[in-house]
Structure formats: C-alpha cells, structure tokens
Write a protein that holds these residues in place. Structure first.
Motif, mmCIF file in Angstrom:
data_model
loop_
_atom_site.group_PDB
_atom_site.id
_atom_site.type_symbol
_atom_site.label_atom_id
_atom_site.label_comp_id
_atom_site.label_asym_id
_atom_site.label_seq_id
_atom_site.Cartn_x
_atom_site.Cartn_y
_atom_site.Cartn_z
ATOM 1 N N LEU A 23 33.414 19.684 46.214
ATOM 2 C CA LEU A 23 32.118 19.058 46.493
ATOM 3 C C LEU A 23 31.948 17.773 45.681
ATOM 4 O O LEU A 23 31.434 16.761 46.186
ATOM 5 C CB LEU A 23 30.998 20.049 46.167
ATOM 6 N N LEU A 24 32.405 17.824 44.427
ATOM 7 C CA LEU A 24 32.301 16.627 43.577
ATOM 8 C C LEU A 24 33.110 15.470 44.149
ATOM 9 O O LEU A 24 32.644 14.334 44.225
ATOM 10 C CB LEU A 24 32.808 16.943 42.168
ATOM 11 N N ILE A 27 31.348 14.190 47.516
ATOM 12 C CA ILE A 27 30.098 13.422 47.452
ATOM 13 C C ILE A 27 30.165 12.304 46.420
ATOM 14 O O ILE A 27 29.362 11.383 46.479
ATOM 15 C CB ILE A 27 28.887 14.325 47.145
ATOM 16 N N GLY A 28 31.111 12.407 45.507
ATOM 17 C CA GLY A 28 31.128 11.427 44.424
ATOM 18 C C GLY A 28 31.799 10.115 44.774
ATOM 19 O O GLY A 28 31.623 9.121 44.083
ATOM 20 N N VAL A 30 34.925 9.420 44.511
ATOM 21 C CA VAL A 30 35.859 9.082 43.440
ATOM 22 C C VAL A 30 37.263 8.803 43.958
ATOM 23 O O VAL A 30 38.116 8.345 43.205
ATOM 24 C CB VAL A 30 35.923 10.219 42.388
ATOM 25 N N ARG A 34 37.645 6.015 51.318
ATOM 26 C CA ARG A 34 36.347 6.590 51.626
ATOM 27 C C ARG A 34 36.486 7.771 52.583
ATOM 28 O O ARG A 34 37.159 7.693 53.592
ATOM 29 C CB ARG A 34 35.467 5.515 52.267
ATOM 30 N N ASP A 39 29.129 12.573 54.585
ATOM 31 C CA ASP A 39 27.834 11.951 54.359
ATOM 32 C C ASP A 39 26.885 13.090 53.956
ATOM 33 O O ASP A 39 27.287 14.257 53.931
ATOM 34 C CB ASP A 39 27.374 11.228 55.631
ATOM 35 N N PRO B 222 25.165 5.999 53.215
ATOM 36 C CA PRO B 222 24.041 6.865 53.579
ATOM 37 C C PRO B 222 23.454 7.642 52.406
ATOM 38 O O PRO B 222 22.452 8.318 52.562
ATOM 39 C CB PRO B 222 24.664 7.823 54.591
ATOM 40 N N TRP B 223 24.077 7.559 51.242
ATOM 41 C CA TRP B 223 23.634 8.389 50.123
ATOM 42 C C TRP B 223 22.513 7.733 49.339
ATOM 43 O O TRP B 223 22.496 6.522 49.148
ATOM 44 C CB TRP B 223 24.798 8.650 49.179
ATOM 45 N N MET B 232 25.883 15.559 41.253
ATOM 46 C CA MET B 232 27.161 15.580 40.535
ATOM 47 C C MET B 232 26.976 16.094 39.108
ATOM 48 O O MET B 232 27.783 16.879 38.601
ATOM 49 C CB MET B 232 27.784 14.184 40.539
#
Lengths: 228, 427
Positions: A23-24, A27-28, A30, A34, A39, B222-223, B232
């Motif tokens: 999840l990190l 959404i991060g 990193v 991309r 999203d 979109p974030w 996080m």
C-alpha cells in the motif's frame, strides 16, 4: 498440537510488511515509474490484491510449519491443526484491519464492498488452509499452484480473449474464479460488482466441502515439518 | 358584506407584503458575457422584512444576500450576477422562510458588448452621453470602440469593493466627483478614469465565467497530498508498532496467546487512533495566483480549484466575492454564492465532481514576506492570466500571499498555492 511462536510471529510480521509495504509503494509514488492504476479509488482494491497474493502464494508455505507437536509421540498432521490455523487467520484479519480501514477511506468504498473485500481474503485463507491440511503439503503443492495459475491467470485471459476477439458469449463467470480479477471489481463503479460475492461463495463452499470430507479421505502422509 | 371584508383584508395583507420596486443594472443596461453585472435592487417593506434577496441568470449559479428593511422603509442593495447570453433570464427573488415571496425580472433589456467594444460609463456629473461626439468614441488607432452608457457613480465604489466592476473599461465624470470616487481595485486592474474627454483606452483586466483556458491548469495528480502523507505516516507507524509488539513478545519468550494478544491489541489501538485522529475528508483547494500592478496600485487574482471525491462541503468561505469559473457552460447547478456583510462570500451547493473554479480579487499585494522568486511561472498560468493586453509577466512570488479561505462542514482541507505570477502593466 501447538503453534510455534517464532513462526507465527514471522508470519504476522511478514503479512504486515507485505500488505502495508504494498500500500505504501502504491500510494506513495516512490517507484521511479508511475503506477497509473493506483489512484485514490484503487487504494482498497490494491490492498485486497496484495493480501490475496500473500494468502495464495506465501501463506501455503507457512501452513505445514506453523503447528508443532506438543508431545514427541503426537502425529504431526492431524485435523486438530484446523482450529489453530484458523485462529491465525483471524489474527491476520485483525492485524490487517487498520490498513483496510485506511484504504477504505482513501478509496471511498461502501460498506458492502468493504465487507466483501475482507470476506474474500478470509475465505481464501480458509480455503488454502483446508487444501493443505486435507491433502497434505506433498500432495497439494504442485496441483495447488497449477490450479492457482489456471484460476488466477488463464481463466481471466480466456475471458479477455473471448471479449476482444471472438465476440461470442461473455466468459465473465470463468473470470470470477480468479480471486485477483474479483478483487479488481471492488473498485467503485466496477462493471461486475457481483464477482467478489460469487468468488467468496465458490471458495467458501469448496473449503467447507474439503473440511467436511476430511474424515472420509485417506490420511495424508506426514509432513516434513520440523519440531520446535 | 363578508366577501367585501375578505377582499379588503386580502388587499391589506398584500399591501403589507414586501416587494421589489425595481431591478436595474448600474451599467445602464450594458453587459459583457461572463463578467459580473451589478444590479441595483430596490425593496419596499411596509411591515418590515428580513430575509434573502437572490438573483439568478444563465451562468449556472445564483447570488444571494441577506437584507433587513425596517417597517415602513425602503432599501436599495447591490447584487452582482453573471449573464452569458442575449436571452439571459435575469430574475431577482425575495426569499424568506424557505419560499420565494415575490420575484421580479430585470427592468432593462441587456445590451451585450462585443470583444472589440469597450464599456464607458458616463456619470451625470460630467454631462450627458448624447454630448459625446462620434469621433471621440472611435479612437484613432481603431482597435477598440468606446460604447458610452449613462450610470450613477454613487454605487461604483461598492461594486468595485466587491470586485464586480470588471465589465467596465473606463469611466467619465467631473473632477469634483473623481476626487470622491475611489475605484482602487478596478484601477489597479487597468480601469481608466477620465474627467475631461474620452481618450485611447485598452481593456481592463476581466475574467469570464466560461473560459476553456482554466482546464489545462487542473492538476493531473488525483491525490490530496495531505491525505496521502497522513496515510503513509499512519501505515509506517502502525507497521513499526506491530514489529515492536511482536519482537518484545518473542524476546521475552512469552506464549502464543500473549503474542496474539499483543498483535490484536496493537491493531485495536490503531483502529481507535484511525477513528479519532485520521482526517476523513478529502477536499483539496488549490490556488493559482496572479498579482497585477499598474500605475494606480496592486491587485491580486486568486483562482481556487476545489477537488474532492467524497467530501461535500456545506459551505466554502472566501474572503472576497467568489466568481464561479468553468471551462464550459454548465447545465443546471445548485451553486449559490452568498455575500456576507464583511465583503466575503460563501459558496453553497458545490458537489464533486463539479468542475467549477472560484475566482477572487484582492485589492492589495502580498500580505507579508512576498519577496520575489526567480522561478518562472508555468506557461499555462501565463496564458490564462496574461490575457489583458498591455500586461506582461514580470516575476513570480512565493506562496506567502494566499488569499484567506476557509471551508466548513468537513474534516480535511488542503489549500495549496500552485503558482503565483506578477503581471505588470507595460508602460
């Protein structure tokens, strides 16, 4: 039978690291490239997909090693392991709850989809445990991973091919056998919202069938698990 | 006899009802599509009135204002609206107790100006519009044609204070009246004040309510960064806490039940922490800013882009009059801009994914610490804000000049200044 503390701890830490890490990373942002699919609405299905991957690929390797004999003369593989393993599934479920709530908030997923997401993971964990307990790891491993490949990749691929090229009847019912494909339908606005419920029903029924038929099956060969 | 008494009582009741005496523009009927059109609304209330006056046209939102009229009194208020097309149905309603008491259409017929026509308001203190000669209204360069309209200058300052004077390009009035009228914001945006005769004019800065050029300014990410960062941080702390709880249990050689209890307890603690502390909403307001400078002063234009996937704010509060700006003409919306007594505005009815942006005009420059930065502004911003001819991009300023903004009725707001540029009127 009893549970090995060190292996249970390894399981739970690996489970947490895997799900939270997925999840990190998702959404991060990193990664050097991309992830277009991740999203905010995809956060919950991302977590469920990573949990399903862990349950279907990593969890089977823990099943034969998690329980150890309480006494030296106790047979290593008995149906007494079932409650112990299911208790660890419950602990995994609770441990993943904060991340699930978080991703639900990110994705704005409704209560019903949230429930089916968690249920799907729980049912698959029980199904995998039932397969390995009843058939034994030696007999189960090769056929299990073959079935895993067929259900997870081949059937959705057939569904895709039929939709793209054949133009014939939809094979969505086949794709619904894939846990990953079903989890992808947890996104808000997904076209086949019935798929997670159907997958839960199918694998739940199979797990119950396996556990119910255990007394009638031939006792599996002893596992190669070591004693703690 | 009873019927006559009933009719008389009904007539008396109707006579006591508040009414709208007139609805006129302050521009003598001239309008510019997509720009603010200030209306003068006259009210009469024999038995007093306290409620809402709401004006609407065809731009997809209404503008309202609270009004209080003493018993037996009359009142005049200024209410800006935006009209887009020739057949705009401009209507004003008195609203009280959840219903419209009375409505009235605009008393004048709107005359829309073309892009090459400049609006010149002529105050009676200067003279009559008819006394303007034709050659004075057609400047020698021939680029723009002046269109004079008669107008009372008494309400110009109020309209300018709101930022609703943008349709006007120049005003003509006597020298004595010019000393009394401020028009500071509008003059900072390039508005011209003449006291003797019309001259060569260039358009003042104005922002149309429908402008396709806002679309490229929208963020592709979109974030909501605030929410992503919070998520996080939550995940990292949770995973670390689980590791510590599990490791301590294992190091002290405690049993499997203690291990399960430690893990479940940590999870319960973080579920509680999530329920209490984690921001649940996801409204993000991003601001593009331009600072204008002319020989008459400063003005700051803030373009706010609200975005959300689930949060439906009951109200968004802006420090100034907020003008909804869209990339395309909207269908019907329930958007309402309510003017507050302190010259601010409250936007109600905004629902995601409504692509409305909100433009506010500030009459001064950066509040504090607005030192110049070297970074050039993004081209998209430059294209949008450098529209008025005669303004050129000078330099960018950092994010210390964000306009006051507040949002009510949700849990999370992220206000970020995306870019800020300074435009200086070319000499």
């Amino acid at each position: 039978m009893r549970l090995s503390v060190s292996r249970a701890l390894a399981l739970h830490l690996l489970w947490t690291a895997f799900t939270c890490g997925a999840l990190l990373i998702a959404i991060g942002g990193v990664l050097p490239f991309r992830l277009g699919a991740i999203d905010p609405p995809g956060a919950f299905s991302c977590l469920v997909e990573s949990e399903i991957f862990f349950i279907l690929v990593v969890w089977p390797f823990f099943i034969p090693r998690l329980c150890v004999a309480a006494k030296d003369d106790e047979p290593m593989r008995t149906l007494g392991e079932t409650p112990l393993l299911l208790s660890q599934v419950a602990v995994m479920f609770v441990v993943a709850l904060p991340a699930a709530l978080l991703s639900r908030n990110l994705a704005d997923v409704g209560t019903l989809r949230f429930f089916f997401g968690l249920l799907l993971v729980g049912v698959l964990a029980c199904f995998t445990a039932a397969v390995f307990l009843i058939l034994g790891p030696r007999r189960a491993t090769s056929s299990y991973f073959l079935g895993f490949f067929v259900c997870s990749a081949l059937l959705p691929f057939c569904h895709y091919l039929s939709g793209e090229f054949a133009g014939g009847p939809s094979l969505a019912f086949l794709a619904a056998l894939s846990p990953f494909w079903s989890a992808a339908q947890l996104r808000p606005g997904a076209p086949l919202s019935w798929a997670p419920a159907a997958t839960c029903a199918i694998y739940g029924a199979l797990a119950l069938l396996l556990l119910a038929s255990a007394p009638f099956l031939k006792t599996p060969a002893p596992a190669d698990s070591s004693r703690a | 006899m009873a019927a006559v008494r009933f009719v008389l009582l009904a007539a008396l009741a109707l006579h006591d009802e508040p009414s709208l005496e007139y609805v006129r523009t302050i521009t003598g009927g001239a309008a510019r599509s997509g720009c603010w059109l200030p209306l003068r609304v006259g009210l009469r209330a024999p038995s007093g009135f306290e409620g809402i006056v709401r004006a609407s046209a065809d731009a997809g939102f209404s503008v309202s204002r609270h009004v209080r009229v003493p018993a037996g009194g009359t009142s005049e208020i200024l209410l800006p609206i935006v009209a887009l097309y020739e057949d705009a149905r401009v209507e004003v309603a008195l609203h009280r107790g959840g219903r419209d008491i009375t409505t009235r259409k605009l008393d004048e017929r709107l005359e829309f100006l073309g892009p090459k026509e400049l609006l010149l308001l002529v105050d009676p203190s200067w003279g009559s519009v008819d006394s303007l000669r034709a050659h004075e209204l057609q400047p020698p360069d021939g680029r723009y044609r002046l269109r004079p309209f008669p107008s009372e200058s008494s309400c110009w300052d109020e309209a300018d204070g709101m930022g609703a004077f943008e349709a006007v390009d120049a005003v003509l009035m006597s020298q004595r009246r010019a000393r009394e009228v401020s028009l500071s914001l509008w003059r900072s945006l390039g508005g011209a004040v003449w006291t003797d005769r019309p001259r060569i004019a260039t358009p003042a800065v104005r922002f149309e309510a429908i402008d396709a050029r806002v679309a490229p300014l929208a963020r592709s990410d979109p974030w909501s960064e605030l929410k992503r960062d919070a998520a996080m941080l939550f995940l990292v702390i949770y995973a670390f806490s689980l590791f510590v709880a599990g490791f301590v249990t294992w190091a002290r050689r405690l049993g499997i039940r203690t291990l399960a209890g430690a893990l479940v307890g940590t999870s319960a603690l973080f579920v509680l922490g999530y329920a209490v502390l984690f921001p649940k909403g996801d409204l993000t307001v991003q601001v593009h800013q331009a600072i204008y400078q002319s020989s008459d002063g400063w003005a700051v234009a803030n373009l706010h882009e609200p975005r959300s996937s689930q949060t439906r704010p009951r109200e968004i509060l802006f420090g100034r009059l907020a003008k909804p700006v869209r990339a395309a003409a909207p269908r019907t919306t329930s958007l309402e801009v309510h003017l507050t007594e302190d010259q601010g505005s409250v936007v109600r009815g905004w629902r995601p994914p409504d692509p409305a942006w909100f433009l506010t005009l500030e009459p001064s420059g950066p509040r504090e610490g607005g030192a110049a930065a070297d970074a050039p502004p993004p081209d998209a911003v430059r294209r949008y804000f450098a529209r008025p001819e005669g303004f050129a991009v000078a330099f960018a300023v950092p994010e210390t000049a964000v306009a006051p903004l507040a949002v009510q009725a949700h849990d999370l707001v992220e206000t970020r200044l995306i870019s800020a540029i300074k435009l200086e009127r070319a000499r």
